[in-house]
Write a protein that holds these residues in place. Structure first.
Motif, PDB file in Angstrom:
ATOM      1  N   GLU A 457       0.841  -1.203   0.000  1.00  0.00           N
ATOM      2  CA  GLU A 457       0.000   0.000   0.000  1.00  0.00           C
ATOM      3  C   GLU A 457       0.875   1.251   0.000  1.00  0.00           C
ATOM      4  OE1 GLU A 457      -3.145   0.046  -0.349  1.00  0.00           O
ATOM      5  OE2 GLU A 457      -3.588  -2.094  -0.101  1.00  0.00           O
ATOM      6  N   MET A 458       2.036   1.149   0.673  1.00  0.00           N
ATOM      7  CA  MET A 458       2.955   2.289   0.733  1.00  0.00           C
ATOM      8  C   MET A 458       3.454   2.653  -0.663  1.00  0.00           C
ATOM      9  SD  MET A 458       6.545   2.731   0.581  1.00  0.00           S
ATOM     10  CE  MET A 458       7.258   1.245   1.257  1.00  0.00           C
ATOM     11  N   VAL A 459       3.808   1.650  -1.466  1.00  0.00           N
ATOM     12  CA  VAL A 459       4.282   1.902  -2.830  1.00  0.00           C
ATOM     13  C   VAL A 459       3.171   2.525  -3.666  1.00  0.00           C
ATOM     14  CG1 VAL A 459       5.067   0.813  -4.965  1.00  0.00           C
ATOM     15  CG2 VAL A 459       6.049   0.113  -2.783  1.00  0.00           C
ATOM     16  N   ILE A 460       1.951   2.014  -3.534  1.00  0.00           N
ATOM     17  CA  ILE A 460       0.816   2.559  -4.291  1.00  0.00           C
ATOM     18  C   ILE A 460       0.599   4.033  -3.941  1.00  0.00           C
ATOM     19  CG2 ILE A 460      -1.679   2.416  -4.628  1.00  0.00           C
ATOM     20  CD1 ILE A 460      -1.410  -0.627  -4.183  1.00  0.00           C
ATOM     21  N   ARG A 461       0.671   4.360  -2.641  1.00  0.00           N
ATOM     22  CA  ARG A 461       0.485   5.753  -2.212  1.00  0.00           C
ATOM     23  C   ARG A 461       1.576   6.650  -2.782  1.00  0.00           C
ATOM     24  NH1 ARG A 461      -0.442   3.357   2.840  1.00  0.00           N
ATOM     25  NH2 ARG A 461       1.603   4.078   3.551  1.00  0.00           N
ATOM     26  N   ARG A 462       2.818   6.175  -2.735  1.00  0.00           N
ATOM     27  CA  ARG A 462       3.931   7.001  -3.208  1.00  0.00           C
ATOM     28  C   ARG A 462       3.911   7.154  -4.731  1.00  0.00           C
ATOM     29  NH1 ARG A 462       9.061   5.171   0.591  1.00  0.00           N
ATOM     30  NH2 ARG A 462       8.212   5.967   2.560  1.00  0.00           N
ATOM     31  N   VAL A 463       3.517   6.111  -5.425  1.00  0.00           N
ATOM     32  CA  VAL A 463       3.399   6.209  -6.887  1.00  0.00           C
ATOM     33  C   VAL A 463       2.326   7.234  -7.246  1.00  0.00           C
ATOM     34  CG1 VAL A 463       2.681   4.982  -8.976  1.00  0.00           C
ATOM     35  CG2 VAL A 463       4.289   3.904  -7.398  1.00  0.00           C
ATOM     36  N   PHE A 464       1.221   7.211  -6.531  1.00  0.00           N
ATOM     37  CA  PHE A 464       0.153   8.198  -6.753  1.00  0.00           C
ATOM     38  C   PHE A 464       0.689   9.608  -6.504  1.00  0.00           C
ATOM     39  CE2 PHE A 464      -3.387  10.796  -5.123  1.00  0.00           C
ATOM     40  CZ  PHE A 464      -4.230  10.742  -6.237  1.00  0.00           C
ATOM     41  N   LEU A 465       1.488   9.761  -5.429  1.00  0.00           N
ATOM     42  CA  LEU A 465       2.075  11.064  -5.111  1.00  0.00           C
ATOM     43  C   LEU A 465       3.036  11.512  -6.219  1.00  0.00           C
ATOM     44  CD1 LEU A 465       2.469  13.387  -3.085  1.00  0.00           C
ATOM     45  CD2 LEU A 465       4.241  11.998  -1.958  1.00  0.00           C
ATOM     46  N   ILE A 466       3.843  10.580  -6.729  1.00  0.00           N
ATOM     47  CA  ILE A 466       4.776  10.887  -7.814  1.00  0.00           C
ATOM     48  C   ILE A 466       4.014  11.384  -9.041  1.00  0.00           C
ATOM     49  CG2 ILE A 466       6.351   9.833  -9.501  1.00  0.00           C
ATOM     50  CD1 ILE A 466       7.344   8.025  -7.160  1.00  0.00           C
ATOM     51  N   ILE A 467       2.910  10.724  -9.367  1.00  0.00           N
ATOM     52  CA  ILE A 467       2.102  11.115 -10.532  1.00  0.00           C
ATOM     53  C   ILE A 467       1.524  12.515 -10.355  1.00  0.00           C
ATOM     54  CG2 ILE A 467      -0.007  10.601 -11.827  1.00  0.00           C
ATOM     55  CD1 ILE A 467       0.593   7.619 -11.297  1.00  0.00           C
ATOM     56  N   VAL A 468       0.991  12.801  -9.159  1.00  0.00           N
ATOM     57  CA  VAL A 468       0.405  14.117  -8.896  1.00  0.00           C
ATOM     58  C   VAL A 468       1.455  15.215  -9.016  1.00  0.00           C
ATOM     59  CG1 VAL A 468      -0.649  15.572  -7.126  1.00  0.00           C
ATOM     60  CG2 VAL A 468      -1.466  13.239  -7.450  1.00  0.00           C
ATOM     61  N   VAL A 469       2.623  15.009  -8.395  1.00  0.00           N
ATOM     62  CA  VAL A 469       3.698  16.011  -8.453  1.00  0.00           C
ATOM     63  C   VAL A 469       4.146  16.219  -9.903  1.00  0.00           C
ATOM     64  CG1 VAL A 469       6.063  16.560  -7.753  1.00  0.00           C
ATOM     65  CG2 VAL A 469       4.476  15.554  -6.101  1.00  0.00           C
ATOM     66  N   ASN A 470       4.204  15.130 -10.677  1.00  0.00           N
ATOM     67  CA  ASN A 470       4.615  15.234 -12.075  1.00  0.00           C
ATOM     68  C   ASN A 470       3.615  16.023 -12.905  1.00  0.00           C
ATOM     69  OD1 ASN A 470       7.108  13.738 -13.305  1.00  0.00           O
ATOM     70  ND2 ASN A 470       6.464  12.485 -11.572  1.00  0.00           N
ATOM     71  N   LEU A 471       2.321  15.818 -12.655  1.00  0.00           N
ATOM     72  CA  LEU A 471       1.306  16.567 -13.393  1.00  0.00           C
ATOM     73  C   LEU A 471       1.431  18.068 -13.143  1.00  0.00           C
ATOM     74  CD1 LEU A 471      -1.816  14.248 -12.927  1.00  0.00           C
ATOM     75  CD2 LEU A 471      -0.528  14.651 -15.038  1.00  0.00           C
ATOM     76  N   ILE A 472       1.676  18.432 -11.880  1.00  0.00           N
ATOM     77  CA  ILE A 472       1.851  19.851 -11.549  1.00  0.00           C
ATOM     78  C   ILE A 472       3.125  20.391 -12.205  1.00  0.00           C
ATOM     79  CG2 ILE A 472       2.163  21.511  -9.681  1.00  0.00           C
ATOM     80  CD1 ILE A 472       0.639  19.512  -7.863  1.00  0.00           C
ATOM     81  N   MET A 473       4.204  19.605 -12.117  1.00  0.00           N
ATOM     82  CA  MET A 473       5.484  20.015 -12.703  1.00  0.00           C
ATOM     83  C   MET A 473       5.374  20.193 -14.214  1.00  0.00           C
ATOM     84  SD  MET A 473       8.334  18.633 -14.494  1.00  0.00           S
ATOM     85  CE  MET A 473       8.427  16.895 -14.115  1.00  0.00           C
ATOM     86  N   LEU A 474       4.697  19.274 -14.896  1.00  0.00           N
ATOM     87  CA  LEU A 474       4.546  19.346 -16.343  1.00  0.00           C
ATOM     88  C   LEU A 474       3.690  20.547 -16.758  1.00  0.00           C
ATOM     89  CD1 LEU A 474       4.115  15.559 -17.137  1.00  0.00           C
ATOM     90  CD2 LEU A 474       6.046  17.002 -17.774  1.00  0.00           C
ATOM     91  N   SER A 475       2.694  20.883 -15.947  1.00  0.00           N
ATOM     92  CA  SER A 475       1.892  22.079 -16.215  1.00  0.00           C
ATOM     93  C   SER A 475       2.760  23.326 -16.142  1.00  0.00           C
ATOM     94  CB  SER A 475       0.747  22.185 -15.198  1.00  0.00           C
ATOM     95  OG  SER A 475      -0.096  21.063 -15.276  1.00  0.00           O
TER      96      SER A 475
END
Length: 538
Positions: A457-475
């Motif tokens: 579950e920890m990996v799933i949470r962190r992967v989700f966090l990585i995706i969110v941060v990347n979306l903001i960064m790409l914007s």
């Protein structure tokens, strides 16, 4: 273990990164020398070459490293040495056979991929470049065997350095050969490409000399370990050694062949499918060159991280799995998935957002090339995940599942390719590739979960966090690019490079700041990073 895994991965990754960067940079002058219309001839040679090479040797380094690591863990250093000594001749024979197969099948392969009547490049042209590149197959099997032996002892530097030297020598001969043919001897572009593909053989020879130097340097260490084990001779028969190596090699030979095999599917279907919707052979040949060579070179840059991980990961997973230390196996999986996505996602998506600038810097201004690169770049995430998931299955002795999942993925690509190309043109081939890889990766992950009861579950949470941060960064990167383009028109390589650098700095600064502030980077990269980040207030 975590620090050693990361160190081994970083050594391989740095070597692969430099090699990959050089492999992209040399295309710039080579593209200018031979032109857009003839650059595709280069990839017509390399796709079948890559397939033969993958079948012959691609599984060897990983299989040998797994085998040597396993027996070294058991204190049996003699068996690994026995494998190397007895396999040298076998690998030499394999290289010669691979060369003969590719050389004499060059013309039938050429007839498969091209028709003479409506293209600049003829069947004979394709057959000629395939024959020239086939010489490299003679050397590579022995080279792969030695690399695998070093990796089994967790010596990753010889592999990294030899790959780098191989690339440097190859590029020097590619560019100098093409320049001499075209500018000094007034030869044709087709002749220049033939000389360029022959450079693969010269690069492999150079790599072999580097590995021999490392062998002489490290041999005293290997001899000391052999003496300290108190067992100078192996009790394992050659029959059992080769049987075990074959079990390890076959799945990874197929894994190594997946990307060139996907490209080969494009080679034999793309031009025909495009002809069905009224696109000429000349135009479809240019698009195929973009898909399988020019954009593919850029897309594969983020993937080198996964290659480094898969090569370094297998000896460690094998060692802990042999000890039945499942806690360490799961811990290594947690770290691998997180770091892989942490680094690969922003790189792949960044190339996609800045596709027009990347294509202009490396090649020429092209709306078609930009579109292909922008749509193809995100598939690099799948290219990165696949070798790592297969490396995990290899480490836990699930070779049959690797083969099955791979075949299902390739079948998916083969079935979808023509109808998708007819509907979406070049994007259809990209979509079919993405579907094929996704199917294979999902099947691999299902197998890993069932075998190791792995779910984090920890990996799933962190992967989700990585995706969110990347979306903001790409914007933020997109807004930065849009703002720069409204200040001045980007129509030169230098201006495009400035845009890439400025946007990359902005994106990296934001990504680094946010992940450090959240503590994510420190958790992934361990105590060494934490020691430095504390000094600057994180």
């Amino acid at each position: 273990m975590a620090s050693n895994l990361l160190k081994g991965t970083m050594i391989l990754t740095v070597g692969l990164l430099l090699s990959r960067i050089l492999g992209v940079l040399y295309v710039i002058p080579f593209y200018q020398l031979v032109g857009e219309e003839y650059i595709g001839l280069y990839q017509y040679a390399y796709v079948p070459y890559s397939i033969v090479l993958a079948i012959a040797v691609s599984g060897i380094p990983i299989a040998v490293s797994k085998f040597v690591s396993k027996y070294n863990t058991l204190g049996d250093y003699a068996t690994g040495r026995k494998l190397v000594k007895s396999s040298m001749l076998l690998m030499a024979v394999t290289g010669v056979l691979g060369f003969l197969v590719l050389y004499f099948l060059a013309e039938p392969i050429a007839h498969l991929v091209i028709k003479d009547k409506d293209t600049l490049i003829t069947v004979q042209d394709v057959a000629t470049v395939i024959k020239y590149v086939s010489f490299a197959v003679i050397v590579v099997p022995v080279m792969s065997l030695i690399r695998g032996f070093f990796q089994g002892y967790q010596h990753m530097t010889p592999t990294a350095i030899s790959q780098l030297i191989e690339q440097i020598v190859r590029i020097l001969f590619v560019l100098s050969g093409a320049f001499l043919v075209l500018k000094v001897f007034d030869g044709t572009e087709k002749t220049a490409v033939s000389f360029a593909v022959f450079a693969a053989f010269l690069g492999a020879i150079a790599s072999l000399f580097v590995l021999y130097w490392y062998w002489k340097k490290l041999r005293p260490e290997f001899n000391d370990l052999l003496k300290s084990s108190g067992n100078a001779t192996s009790n394992v028969s050659l029959k059992n050694i080769y049987k075990e190596i074959l079990v390890y090699t076959v799945p990874f030979a197929l894994v190594g062949v997946i990307n060139p095999l996907f490209q080969f599917v494009d080679m034999i279907t793309f031009n025909r499918a495009m002809a069905m919707i009224g696109i000429s052979g000349k135009e479809s040949g240019i698009y195929l060159g973009m898909l399988n060579l020019t954009t593919h070179k850029l897309v594969m840059i983020p993937v080198m991280l996964a290659t480094g991980f898969s090569m370094a990961l297998i000896p460690y997973i094998t060692s802990y799995y042999a000890k039945q230390d499942f806690a360490q196996v799961r811990k290594s999986l947690d770290q691998t998935f997180q770091i892989l996505l942490f680094l690969t996602v922003p790189a792949a998506m960044g190339i996609s957002v800045l596709a027009s600038e990347f294509y202009l810097v490396f090649y020429d201004q092209s709306d078609a090339g930009t579109a292909v690169l922008a749509h193809y770049a995100p598939v690099a995430i799948l290219f990165a995940l696949y070798p790592v998931t297969t490396a995990i299955l290899q480490g836990i002795d699930r070779q049959k599942l690797i083969i099955l999942n791979l075949l299902v993925g390739i079948l998916t690509k083969l079935v979808l390719n023509t109808p998708f190309i007819k509907m979406f043109e070049t994007d259809g081939a990209i979509l079919a590739t993405a579907c094929g890889y996704t199917v294979a990766i999902v099947l691999n992950i299902v197998a890993i979960r069932k075998t190791l009861h792995y779910r984090s579950e920890m990996v799933i949470r962190r992967v989700f966090l990585i995706i969110v941060v990347n979306l903001i960064m790409l914007s933020l990167v997109f807004i930065s690019k849009w703002s720069i383009e409204h200040l001045f028109t980007v129509d030169s390589k230098l201006e495009a490079l400035v845009v890439i650098i400025v946007c990359a700095i902005i994106g990296a600064a934001f990504y680094g700041y946010v992940t450090l502030r959240l503590g994510l980077a420190q958790k992934l990269f361990g105590e060494r990073l934490t020691k430095y980040t504390k000094k600057i207030g994180f």
